[in-house]
Each structure stands twice: as C-alpha cells, then as structure tokens.
Enzyme design. Sequence first.
Site, mmCIF file in Angstrom:
data_model
loop_
_atom_site.group_PDB
_atom_site.id
_atom_site.type_symbol
_atom_site.label_atom_id
_atom_site.label_comp_id
_atom_site.label_asym_id
_atom_site.label_seq_id
_atom_site.Cartn_x
_atom_site.Cartn_y
_atom_site.Cartn_z
ATOM 1 N N ASP A 1 47.413 35.800 32.747
ATOM 2 C CA ASP A 1 47.041 35.775 34.185
ATOM 3 C C ASP A 1 46.103 34.581 34.449
ATOM 4 O O ASP A 1 45.417 34.070 33.525
ATOM 5 C CB ASP A 1 46.445 37.031 34.656
ATOM 6 C CG ASP A 1 46.364 36.962 36.346
ATOM 7 O OD1 ASP A 1 47.107 36.938 36.905
ATOM 8 O OD2 ASP A 1 45.166 36.897 36.691
ATOM 9 N N SER A 2 46.027 33.948 35.598
ATOM 10 C CA SER A 2 45.282 33.067 36.101
ATOM 11 C C SER A 2 43.854 33.446 35.901
ATOM 12 O O SER A 2 42.919 32.573 35.752
ATOM 13 C CB SER A 2 45.703 32.371 37.652
ATOM 14 O OG SER A 2 45.475 33.677 38.318
ATOM 15 N N CYS B 1 51.168 37.585 35.962
ATOM 16 C CA CYS B 1 50.692 36.821 37.060
ATOM 17 C C CYS B 1 51.809 36.411 38.145
ATOM 18 O O CYS B 1 52.663 35.822 37.579
ATOM 19 C CB CYS B 1 49.951 35.539 36.875
ATOM 20 S SG CYS B 1 49.382 34.347 38.133
ATOM 21 N N GLU C 1 37.663 38.315 43.567
ATOM 22 C CA GLU C 1 36.760 37.414 42.761
ATOM 23 C C GLU C 1 35.369 37.458 42.942
ATOM 24 O O GLU C 1 34.845 37.364 42.262
ATOM 25 C CB GLU C 1 37.436 35.985 42.604
ATOM 26 C CG GLU C 1 38.823 36.087 42.162
ATOM 27 C CD GLU C 1 38.942 35.618 40.724
ATOM 28 O OE1 GLU C 1 37.942 35.061 40.130
ATOM 29 O OE2 GLU C 1 39.818 36.085 39.941
ATOM 30 N N CYS D 1 50.572 40.426 44.194
ATOM 31 C CA CYS D 1 49.659 39.876 43.554
ATOM 32 C C CYS D 1 48.773 40.675 42.805
ATOM 33 O O CYS D 1 48.504 41.934 43.097
ATOM 34 C CB CYS D 1 48.706 38.962 44.457
ATOM 35 S SG CYS D 1 47.264 38.077 43.782
ATOM 36 N N HIS E 1 45.751 40.801 41.939
ATOM 37 C CA HIS E 1 44.520 41.121 42.193
ATOM 38 C C HIS E 1 44.414 42.446 43.462
ATOM 39 O O HIS E 1 43.445 42.739 43.521
ATOM 40 C CB HIS E 1 43.805 39.748 42.876
ATOM 41 C CG HIS E 1 43.556 38.866 42.142
ATOM 42 N ND1 HIS E 1 43.975 38.359 41.207
ATOM 43 C CD2 HIS E 1 41.869 38.687 41.851
ATOM 44 C CE1 HIS E 1 43.374 37.347 40.355
ATOM 45 N NE2 HIS E 1 41.942 37.671 40.827
HETATM 46 N N1 DGL Z 1 47.060 36.619 39.805
HETATM 47 C C1 DGL Z 1 47.586 36.000 40.526
HETATM 48 C C2 DGL Z 1 49.148 36.482 41.205
HETATM 49 O O1 DGL Z 1 49.248 37.483 40.843
HETATM 50 C C3 DGL Z 1 46.689 35.469 41.855
HETATM 51 C C4 DGL Z 1 45.484 34.772 41.543
HETATM 52 C C5 DGL Z 1 45.593 33.403 41.971
HETATM 53 O O2 DGL Z 1 45.839 32.923 42.900
HETATM 54 O O3 DGL Z 1 45.607 32.565 40.723
HETATM 55 O O4 DGL Z 1 49.742 35.988 42.061
#
Ligand code: DGL
Length: 271
Positions: A10-11, A73, A158, A192, A194
Amino acid sequence: MNKGAIGVFDSGYGGLTILNGIRRLMPQYDYVYFGDNARAPYGTRSFDVVYQYTLEAVQHLFDKGCPLVILGCNTASAKALRTIQQVYLPRYAPDNRVLGVIRPTAEVVGTITHNGHIGVLATEGTIKSESYNMEILKLFPDCKVTGLACPMWVPLVENGEYDKPSADYFVQERIDTLLQTDPLIDTIILGCTHYPLLMKKIRKFCPSGIEILTQGQYIAESLQTYLQRHPEMETRLTKGGSCQYFTSESPERFSGNASLFLNEQIKVMRL
Ligand code: DGL
C-alpha cells in the site's frame, strides 16, 4: 521456482485493513507488508508516477521472495495493475503474480445492491481512472455507478483526526454530495483502504438502509478462491503464520500509526 510469503503493498497504512482481512481468513501463510509512507499519498499523483512507484514496490516484494503480491491500494490497482500484469510480468517475472483490489470488489457489489444504484467513494486518482465504473459495468451492465473523490479523508486518517468532531463536516459533506448526485444509491463502496477507519462517522451521516462495503473481507475471500484455482501458486506460498512489516519512512512512526489499524504491537523495518 522460489517459495515465499504473500506480499501486500500500500502507499502507506491503509493496506493494513486489507492485510487484516486476508490474515483473518488465511492465518497459515507468511506475509510481507510494505507501506511506501515516504511517498504517500498516491491519490493525487499522475498515472506515470503511481505506476513507477508501484512497480518499484512490487520489485521490492519480489526481491523479498514473494511469488504473489496483492496491491492493497485502490489507487495503485487503478493506475498501475494492468500495465504491471500485461507488460512487466510477462517480460521480467513470468512466474510471479500481482493482483489488485478493484476487480474483486466489483464482483461482489453487483450481488449486494438491490436496485443497481452504486456509489463509490475513493481518492481522486481512483475516481478519475474510472476503474470502478468500467469493472462494475463489465460484470453488471445494468448498474448505475456514481463516483466521488474524498480528498480530505486520507489526511484525516493519517493525522489521527478520523474519530474527532472535526472530521464530521468533511464526512457529512461528501456523503450528502454523493446522495444528492444519485438519491437512489443503496450501496456505497469505500474504494480506498483508509476509509474503513471513518466507518463510524460514515454510518452516522448515511441513511440506515444504505449498505456500506469495506474491502478487507471480500479481497480475502477472492484471494482464497484464487489460490484454490491456482494450486501452482498456492504450493509456492510458505506457511509459517508470520508477518513482516517494511516501510520506506521511519519504522518508529510506522509502528506508532499502525496501531490505529492493528490490535498488536509490531516490529517494523526500513526498506
Ligand atoms: N491507500 C490508498 C487507496 O486505497 C489511498 C491513500 C493514498 O492516497 O495514498 O487508494
């Protein structure tokens, strides 16, 4: 052929919600998680940049011996998965596999909605890519899909503001906008990784009849089915029940923030 752990990328921290779902269903495998926290967020970056960063992450996880990598992600799945599968893997790693999170979510949502009106809340990158519309309509052509970017939601998570009163405005405003665009929506995908952390507030501002879909469980079930259908990959996965965590940023910061997503103390290494 090498044997190894399942890689989850993931990012940043969001993919931990995917990892949780997968480990709950399949605790027997070994896992390696990589969060590219130093370069997050990905949600507002261009296609080329997300592709380059995601490819580097996949290469890191291959280097760690993972024969199978899950892009946990949505933004990376939307902007990089297809090129990795169609261009990179056949040339450089033909025996390895990379899977995303959008297709399995699309497969499920059409079986959950009653009236075919689906909302997708995700990052700007995922919404602009139109990946959810395309995948859902391929499988369920009669559905109507309405996507909306929520640029403030990842920063709220975050920065630890996701359960504070200050988050209310940003959550309510996006839900209201989505439901004004299509008042018939009966199912919303949190597209997403998050966003499940904002679930309490999302439920608070959503009419009670609306189904809200988080991805962890469905990605896990889809992966389990994939492994049943692909014994050649399943037998390459090591089964020790371990999980290693890597970040491109500070390990101390990662282990502190990861506690929002996990119920255990973890040891994190810098990649
Ligand atoms: N985890 C990313 C997603 O599922 C979102 C977070 C980011 O913007 O890096 O799209």
